[in-house]
Write a protein that holds these residues in place. Structure first.
Motif, PDB file in Angstrom:
ATOM      1  N   GLN A  25      49.362  28.464  37.227  1.00 31.13           N
ATOM      2  CA  GLN A  25      50.491  28.537  38.158  1.00 31.13           C
ATOM      3  C   GLN A  25      50.393  27.387  39.155  1.00 31.13           C
ATOM      4  N   MET A  32      47.574  37.550  40.126  1.00 30.32           N
ATOM      5  CA  MET A  32      47.908  37.151  38.756  1.00 30.32           C
ATOM      6  C   MET A  32      47.553  38.302  37.820  1.00 30.32           C
ATOM      7  N   CYS A  91      51.381  36.385  30.944  1.00 29.75           N
ATOM      8  CA  CYS A  91      50.785  36.243  32.268  1.00 29.75           C
ATOM      9  C   CYS A  91      51.896  36.432  33.295  1.00 29.75           C
ATOM     10  N   ILE A  93      52.713  36.474  37.855  1.00 35.11           N
ATOM     11  CA  ILE A  93      52.259  36.329  39.227  1.00 35.11           C
ATOM     12  C   ILE A  93      53.094  37.236  40.114  1.00 35.11           C
TER      13      ILE A  93
END
Lengths: 116, 114
Positions: A25, A32, A91, A93
């Motif tokens: 990121q 995360m 993934c 965030i």
């Protein structure tokens, strides 16, 4: 778009081999997450991180480990891949939650992993 | 034990009509709810959220309704468009927890027919 990239985007590997997936990121977010998506199961949390070197297990953590040595990178490792770990890995965030911003998670594009 | 349930795996509607996607939850600690949309080969994207202090939140064609007593929420899309065809995930969390984790439902595949 929260500046999230995942690598590799596709991988085929054999049972018993180690595999590491990378999430990167660019916006310095503290939280995360790693999820897997499977038909009939939706999105399931594998591990998450709430800071550098601070990680915790999710609901399907067996067979997976994670590391976060710097803010921008969150690595997911399958120590010895099995066919049951064939999946799409996402993934995410955490963004927002302060100053009136909507608190939510933003997802990367995913990594399709096939374990033969 | 599934804490967030989307009991309809799929839904098909005509373009221009209303789409209603439903979600139930069992954990009474959940107080913040989100809807995500996912196209094939892409990551989920955030659509709309609602806090338990509200019973409705609206954003353009998308409205989420929350019925806390029934532990039920729904997403309304009006009017539905072919580009809305995607998998929709409901998610929930407890905002007062020490860490922010989402629990997702299994998703509903919406097909909007032209």
């Amino acid at each position: 778009d929260a500046g999230i990239t995942q690598s590799p985007r596709h991988k085929v590997t054999e049972t018993g081999t180690p595999v590491t997936l990378r999430c990167h990121q660019t916006e310095n977010h503290r939280y995360m997450y790693w999820y897997r998506q499977d038909p009939g199961h939706g999105l399931r949390l594998i591990h998450y991180s709430y800071g550098v070197k601070d990680t915790d297990k999710g609901e399907v953590s067996d067979g997976y480990s994670v590391s976060r040595s710097k803010t921008e990178d969150f690595l997911l490792t399958l120590e010895s891949a099995t066919s049951s770990q064939t999946s799409v890995y996402f993934c995410a965030i955490r963004k927002g939650g302060q100053r009136g911003e909507t608190d939510t998670q933003y997802f990367g594009p995913g990594t399709r992993l096939t374990v033969l | 034990d599934q804490q967030v349930k989307q009991n309809s795996p799929s839904l098909s509607v005509q373009e221009g009509r209303i789409s209603i996607l439903n979600c139930d939850y069992t954990n009474s600690m959940f107080d913040y709810f989100l809807w995500y949309k996912k196209y094939p080969a892409e990551g989920p994207t955030f659509l709309i959220s609602i806090s338990s202090i509200k019973d409705k939140n609206e954003d353009g064609r998308f409205t989420v309704f929350l019925n806390k007593s029934a532990k039920h929420l729904s997403l309304h899309i009006v009017p539905s468009q072919p580009g809305d065809s995607a998998v929709y995930f409901c998610a929930a969390t407890f905002s007062g927890g020490s860490n922010y984790k989402l629990t997702f439902g299994k998703g509903t595949l919406l097909t909007v027919n032209p």
